[in-house]
Design an enzyme around this catalytic site. Structure first.
Site, mmCIF file in Angstrom:
data_model
loop_
_atom_site.group_PDB
_atom_site.id
_atom_site.type_symbol
_atom_site.label_atom_id
_atom_site.label_comp_id
_atom_site.label_asym_id
_atom_site.label_seq_id
_atom_site.Cartn_x
_atom_site.Cartn_y
_atom_site.Cartn_z
ATOM 1 C CB THR A 58 -2.018 7.138 -3.135
ATOM 2 O OG1 THR A 58 -1.413 5.875 -3.167
ATOM 3 C CG2 THR A 58 -0.990 8.246 -3.993
ATOM 4 C CG ASP B 160 -0.523 -8.722 10.188
ATOM 5 O OD1 ASP B 160 -0.227 -9.793 9.498
ATOM 6 O OD2 ASP B 160 0.087 -7.429 9.731
ATOM 7 N NE ARG C 127 -3.523 -0.343 1.827
ATOM 8 C CZ ARG C 127 -4.676 -0.890 1.332
ATOM 9 N NH1 ARG C 127 -5.028 0.296 0.582
ATOM 10 N NH2 ARG C 127 -5.098 -2.100 1.250
ATOM 11 C CG ASP D 268 3.186 -9.528 11.417
ATOM 12 O OD1 ASP D 268 4.222 -9.669 10.571
ATOM 13 O OD2 ASP D 268 2.940 -8.602 11.947
#
Length: 209
Positions: free
Chosen positions: A108, A200, A104, A203
């Protein structure tokens, strides 16, 4: 509008509960993800076409059914999607595997492709995009767009846990792509994590946190 298939088999729900628990370690998390993926694969492939062939059993000749040459491809979104691949391969060992890597953009906040490697005949295959989490929907939607840009038309999305916000994004962007999911959770929090979710997935899968 695409359909959302919630696969709520008791075995899947039980194993998902174990995955959600904070005390579940990397080894168990990884094994549970593979097991759930295999169970979900059973449902995702339910409508594969069949054809009759002639075989010979120890008793006599007969006609029996086999999958009618449908070509499958599994496309994990890196990195957490890798944890779902082996479950699919165990049931469909002849399928091919592509990979899509996204990050990402910090300014933006849009998904940016950094890696894409697909089977040479990907456009002729039924592709199953896999990613444990469907949070904002940005990465899944972008991955599907990348596949369509390469001529792929027959695509499904398979996730473990999703938020209503992410499901809406994918359906709005890709009304032709059905979504298969084990649980639809309550919402996203201020950090775009699914609530209650399971943290997550990358992870927890790879022990990097």
């Amino acid at each position: 509008m695409s359909q959302v298939h919630v696969i709520d088999h008791p075995l899947i729900q039980h194993k998902l509960t174990l995955m959600r628990q904070i005390e579940t370690g990397t080894k168990d998390f990884r094994e549970l993800l593979e097991e759930i993926s295999m169970l979900m694969c059973y449902e995702v492939t339910r409508n594969l076409p069949l054809e009759e062939v002639e075989i010979e059993t120890p008793i006599c000749k007969c006609r029996s059914k086999v999958i009618a040459g449908k070509k499958l491809g599994i496309v994990p979104i890196l990195r957490a999607g890798l944890g779902m691949v082996d479950g699919f391969i165990r049931l469909v060992p002849a399928c091919k595997v592509g990979h899509i890597g996204l990050y990402r953009d910090p300014e933006t906040h849009e998904p940016v492709e950094y890696y894409c490697k697909l089977p040479s005949d990907a456009s002729e295959r039924e592709l199953v995009v896999v990613d444990p989490m469907l949070a904002t929907g940005g990465s899944s939607s972008a991955a599907i767009t990348f596949l369509k840009d390469r001529g792929c038309k027959n695509i499904k999305l398979v996730c473990l846990v999703g938020a209503p916000e992410g499901i809406k994004v994918v359906q709005d962007d890709h009304p032709d792509v059905d979504i298969y999911i084990a649980a639809i959770d309550e919402k996203l929090n201020d950090h775009a994590y699914i609530v209650p979710g399971l943290g997550d997935a990358g992870d927890r899968l790879f022990g990097t946190k």
